[in-house]
Every structure is written in structure tokens, then in C-alpha cells.
Design a protein around this motif. Structure first.
Motif, PDB file in Angstrom:
ATOM      1  N   SER A  45       0.950  -1.230   0.088  1.00  5.57           N
ATOM      2  CA  SER A  45       0.066  -0.084  -0.161  1.00  5.57           C
ATOM      3  C   SER A  45       0.792   1.260  -0.041  1.00  5.57           C
ATOM      4  O   SER A  45       1.880   1.036   0.377  1.00  5.57           O
ATOM      5  CB  SER A  45      -1.081  -0.108   1.297  1.00  5.57           C
ATOM      6  N   GLU A  46       0.380   2.503  -0.196  1.00  4.32           N
ATOM      7  CA  GLU A  46       1.046   3.622  -0.617  1.00  4.32           C
ATOM      8  C   GLU A  46       1.988   4.075   0.415  1.00  4.32           C
ATOM      9  O   GLU A  46       3.134   4.671   0.172  1.00  4.32           O
ATOM     10  CB  GLU A  46       0.001   4.594  -0.732  1.00  4.32           C
ATOM     11  N   PHE A  47       1.399   3.803   1.917  1.00  5.89           N
ATOM     12  CA  PHE A  47       2.417   4.349   2.915  1.00  5.89           C
ATOM     13  C   PHE A  47       3.278   3.368   3.717  1.00  5.89           C
ATOM     14  O   PHE A  47       3.775   3.640   4.710  1.00  5.89           O
ATOM     15  CB  PHE A  47       1.758   5.286   3.688  1.00  5.89           C
ATOM     16  N   ARG A  48       3.218   2.132   3.251  1.00  3.19           N
ATOM     17  CA  ARG A  48       3.870   0.926   3.926  1.00  3.19           C
ATOM     18  C   ARG A  48       4.859   0.330   2.940  1.00  3.19           C
ATOM     19  O   ARG A  48       4.958   0.447   1.841  1.00  3.19           O
ATOM     20  CB  ARG A  48       2.933  -0.105   4.098  1.00  3.19           C
ATOM     21  N   TYR A  49       6.024  -0.107   3.429  1.00  3.16           N
ATOM     22  CA  TYR A  49       7.281  -0.331   2.659  1.00  3.16           C
ATOM     23  C   TYR A  49       7.437  -1.904   2.646  1.00  3.16           C
ATOM     24  O   TYR A  49       8.137  -2.407   1.708  1.00  3.16           O
ATOM     25  CB  TYR A  49       8.409   0.328   3.254  1.00  3.16           C
TER      26      TYR A  49
END
Lengths: 114, 112
Positions: free
Chosen positions: B95-99
């Protein structure tokens, strides 16, 4: 190009001991370094992530260190169990956020004997 | 909550043929990456899709192409198969904000 080296030889240890796996890389340091576990015939499973400005990260029996001077990460499993037997992959994330791409090492196979 | 799913599980193809592999990301994830894993090696990055566009690409020839659909699912296409394309193909979503990336079980492709 970036190279990542993990111990290619399998690591065999006795149950209850601490397993230490090594990941070395060349060239520039990544923003993030990750460790994954992979069982035979399965996809990798995320374990831990450490940022370039962090020295150490812990999660239960797992500990990761990240030394950008040595260009090395160490992955420790304390009080190891036979269920910890698997291949462990080091992965470097380059880029910002989740737009970066993961570059994996070849993995080190850990065998914990009862 | 279903994790990342891939189909088919196994596939046998002949040299020169074309193949399509499919991936459904984990619920809530919008980014899909594809990897090729040869036996005894770590996964190698093929490409990444976000908002139906190829955002990053690894060192793979144009025979490897992909697509992402509005529901975030993705396909990997390989044309003119070579024996060396035999490998485990892994799909991973994020997801956009997880690495961290969540991997599917993979598709084992054998080219004869």
C-alpha cells in the motif's frame, strides 16, 4: 550495479542457540533494509524492516542491525526452534515510499536441529 | 481477509508459446510487483504497477509485459517462452504508505 551477498552455505544450529545471518551489500546504502522468511514452495513472508538511520530493531525473538559504514546487516534469532528452519532473505529497498523496488539477496537456509 | 492470491499454481508450456499469470492483491493494497525466482536464488524484480501504469521495471526483456486493472489485480504476460523462463513467478502487493510487501504463493512455470 548493486550486489547483495548472503551466506550461500546453509547454517545448522542446535535448538535453543542464537542464529546469526549476514547480509552484505555494495555501492550505495538503501533507505530501508528488510528481512523475509521463505519456506519451500511458498512466497516470502515479511519479518522486519530497518531504516538507514536506525542501528537496531527488535521483534519478539528477532533482532536486526544495520551498519551503513560496513554496508552490512545482521539478523539474529534467539532461542531458536526447529520451526525457525527456513530460508531467510535480505532485501534492500531503493526509492521513496512504496515506489521503490526490492533487490533481494540469494538467501541463507537455516536448519535448527532439536 | 484474503491475502495475495495467484493463479494458476503450476503451468507447463512449450518453448515459443505465450503465458499469462494472474494476481489479486491483498485487500486495501493498490500496488503490485512481480518477481521471478529461479531455484536456489532470491526473487528478481520484473516490474511494478500502480494506478494501472508500469511504474518501475527491472532488467527483463520486452517479452515480459504486464497490466493492472481498475480493481488493482494484475497480469504478467511472457511471450516467446524460453527454457530459461522456467521459474517461480511471485506477485507482491503493498500500500502507498507502507514499505513491506506481501507475497502470494507463486506460480511455478515450467518451459519444455
Amino acid at each position: 550495479s548493486q550486489k547483495i551477498e548472503q551466506n550461500s552455505e546453509a547454517l545448522n544450529i542446535q535448538e535453543g542457540k542464537t542464529a546469526t545471518l549476514t547480509c552484505n551489500y555494495t555501492n550505495y546504502s538503501p533507505a530501508y533494509l528488510q528481512w523475509y522468511r521463505q519456506d519451500p514452495g511458498r512466497g516470502p513472508v515479511f519479518l522486519l524492516l530497518i531504516r538507514e538511520n536506525e542501528k537496531e530493531k527488535r521483534k519478539e525473538r528477532l533482532k536486526v542491525t544495520f551498519d551503513t559504514t560496513l554496508k552490512q546487516s545482521l539478523f539474529h534469532i534467539t532461542a531458536s526452534q526447529p520451526a525457525d528452519s527456513a530460508t531467510y532473505l535480505c532485501a534492500l529497498l531503493y526509492g521513496s515510499g512504496n515506489t521503490g523496488k526490492l533487490i533481494f539477496g540469494q538467501g541463507t537456509t537455516l536448519q535448527v536441529k532439536p | 481477509d484474503a491475502g495475495v492470491t495467484q493463479s494458476p499454481t503450476h503451468l507447463i508450456k512449450t518453448r515459443g508459446q505465450q503465458v499469462t499469470l494472474r494476481c489479486s492483491p491483498k485487500s486495501g493494497h493498490d500496488t503490485v510487483s512481480w518477481y521471478q525466482q529461479a531455484l536456489g536464488q532470491g526473487p528478481q524484480f520484473i516490474f511494478q504497477y500502480y494506478e494501472e501504469e508500469e511504474r518501475q521495471r527491472g532488467n527483463f526483456p520486452d517479452r515480459f509485459s504486464g497490466h493492472q486493472f481498475p480493481n488493482y489485480s494484475s497480469e504478467l504476460n511472457v511471450n516467446a517462452l524460453l527454457l530459461g523462463d522456467s521459474a517461480l513467478y511471485l506477485c507482491a502487493s503493498s500500500s502507498e504508505f507502507r514499505y513491506e510487501q506481501y507475497f502470494g504463493p507463486g506460480t511455478r512455470l515450467t518451459v519444455t
